[in-house]
Scaffold this active site. Sequence first.
Site, PDB file in Angstrom:
ATOM      1  N   VAL A  79      96.033  38.430 -35.128  1.00 33.64           N
ATOM      2  CA  VAL A  79      94.690  39.115 -34.932  1.00 33.64           C
ATOM      3  C   VAL A  79      94.471  39.117 -33.368  1.00 33.64           C
ATOM      4  O   VAL A  79      93.825  39.845 -32.737  1.00 33.64           O
ATOM      5  CB  VAL A  79      93.731  38.705 -35.912  1.00 33.64           C
ATOM      6  N   GLY A  80      94.694  37.773 -32.661  1.00 35.09           N
ATOM      7  CA  GLY A  80      94.614  37.729 -31.100  1.00 35.09           C
ATOM      8  C   GLY A  80      95.914  38.451 -30.394  1.00 35.09           C
ATOM      9  O   GLY A  80      97.122  38.406 -31.109  1.00 35.09           O
ATOM     10  N   GLY A 165      81.155  37.708 -35.682  1.00 36.39           N
ATOM     11  CA  GLY A 165      81.933  39.082 -36.068  1.00 36.39           C
ATOM     12  C   GLY A 165      82.377  38.949 -37.474  1.00 36.39           C
ATOM     13  O   GLY A 165      81.572  38.239 -38.356  1.00 36.39           O
ATOM     14  N   ARG A 166      83.416  39.427 -38.082  1.00 33.59           N
ATOM     15  CA  ARG A 166      83.525  39.409 -39.349  1.00 33.59           C
ATOM     16  C   ARG A 166      83.782  38.300 -40.188  1.00 33.59           C
ATOM     17  O   ARG A 166      83.396  37.916 -41.389  1.00 33.59           O
ATOM     18  CB  ARG A 166      84.963  40.282 -39.536  1.00 33.59           C
ATOM     19  N   ILE A 167      84.607  37.107 -39.366  1.00 33.10           N
ATOM     20  CA  ILE A 167      85.032  36.162 -39.971  1.00 33.10           C
ATOM     21  C   ILE A 167      83.694  35.279 -39.999  1.00 33.10           C
ATOM     22  O   ILE A 167      83.516  34.484 -41.052  1.00 33.10           O
ATOM     23  CB  ILE A 167      85.817  35.349 -38.990  1.00 33.10           C
ATOM     24  N   ARG A 258      90.023  29.779 -31.110  1.00 33.50           N
ATOM     25  CA  ARG A 258      90.987  29.568 -30.037  1.00 33.50           C
ATOM     26  C   ARG A 258      90.497  28.176 -29.330  1.00 33.50           C
ATOM     27  O   ARG A 258      89.416  27.687 -29.167  1.00 33.50           O
ATOM     28  CB  ARG A 258      90.991  30.506 -28.898  1.00 33.50           C
ATOM     29  N   ASP A 284      90.635  23.677 -36.302  1.00 31.96           N
ATOM     30  CA  ASP A 284      92.082  24.247 -36.727  1.00 31.96           C
ATOM     31  C   ASP A 284      92.673  24.477 -35.549  1.00 31.96           C
ATOM     32  O   ASP A 284      94.049  24.950 -35.558  1.00 31.96           O
ATOM     33  CB  ASP A 284      91.633  25.439 -37.510  1.00 31.96           C
ATOM     34  N   HIS A 309      96.207  24.708 -37.041  1.00 29.01           N
ATOM     35  CA  HIS A 309      96.399  25.857 -36.830  1.00 29.01           C
ATOM     36  C   HIS A 309      96.539  26.799 -38.047  1.00 29.01           C
ATOM     37  O   HIS A 309      97.517  27.654 -38.127  1.00 29.01           O
ATOM     38  CB  HIS A 309      96.825  26.584 -35.624  1.00 29.01           C
TER      39      HIS A 309
END
Length: 348
Positions: A79-80, A165-167, A258, A284, A309
């Site tokens: 996604v990144g 956002g979405r998450i 991140r 994470d 992660h």
Amino acid sequence: MKVVVCRNLGEDAVGILKAKKELDLVVWPGPDDKAADRRWLLENVEGAVGVIVMLTDKVDDELLDAAGPSLRVVSTMSVGYEHVDLKAVGRRGLKLGYTPDVLTEAVADLCIMLALMASRVNNGVSIVQAGTWRDYSWKPFGFCGPQLSTTSPSQTRTAGFLGFGRIAQATLRRLVPFGITHVLYSGNPGSPPDSERDAALQTQHNLRELRKVDLKELARESDVLFVLAPGGPSTYHVVNEEFLREMKETAVLVNASRGTLVDSEALAEALGRERPRPFGAGLDVVEGEPNVGAEHPLVKEPRCVIVPHVASATFETRTAMATRAAYNLVGALFDEPMPSSVDLSSFQ
């Protein structure tokens, strides 16, 4: 049409690529747990029309020059895309695919897990693993931590989101049954709050409050704070010593975005104080990963829970990411829709 694939994508994604008989697949032959060798990639990408990369594969002028003028698309299974030089890709007129949305639910699941672990089981797990549980006698407030859920209708509980956002919104949905009453969030300072969206979410989740605030208020008021903003220079160490000093002693910090957003040294120091702020942290991601050894200050800190992660690490999500990466590449090469592409118009 030569296509280079930097990792084994699994049967579903490979099947999508093999269904296009025009494609000549060149797949990294190394073990699945090892990133594609840079020299192998540079040697094999020559003459390719497309390449599927991972977060570990740097897409820069060196790689794009090695591919040559035949290259038409870069598809990343992530996604990144901090590993991609957007200017280098854009000025060549290439298309760039990525894999948002499909990992939203898995990451939100992990956010809740980390919040619970950081508040309840952080130092307890280390004691069990060290085999020293027998050395601790039970006491009324032994191994206690802050409770995520509310215990009475009159109690309030505030969830904070750095990035909404979405998450973040998927995480909020999971928090509602715990009795969260207030939601605060902070985002791009230059972007005004989405009042219509916020009002709808407040009504949908029966919240007493949902509003955008500055970073200081976010730190000061949050009982549990989720870091879910993009990486990059604008968010580097946004959670720093000053931010942490504002947090409650009973607060929990979760970072699933991140590692660069959180100053590791400042967090380790904050957690190690006699009266720590926050109470604990669930991570994470860590700055400098995967070079995070046993002597890392956060690894040694008993109030910090770290997982490697793995927020998107479910079979369902990784399969969806791999197939999305495959469909992005196929779409770009065969004039079909790309499910998810990065807008590079400003770099062209």
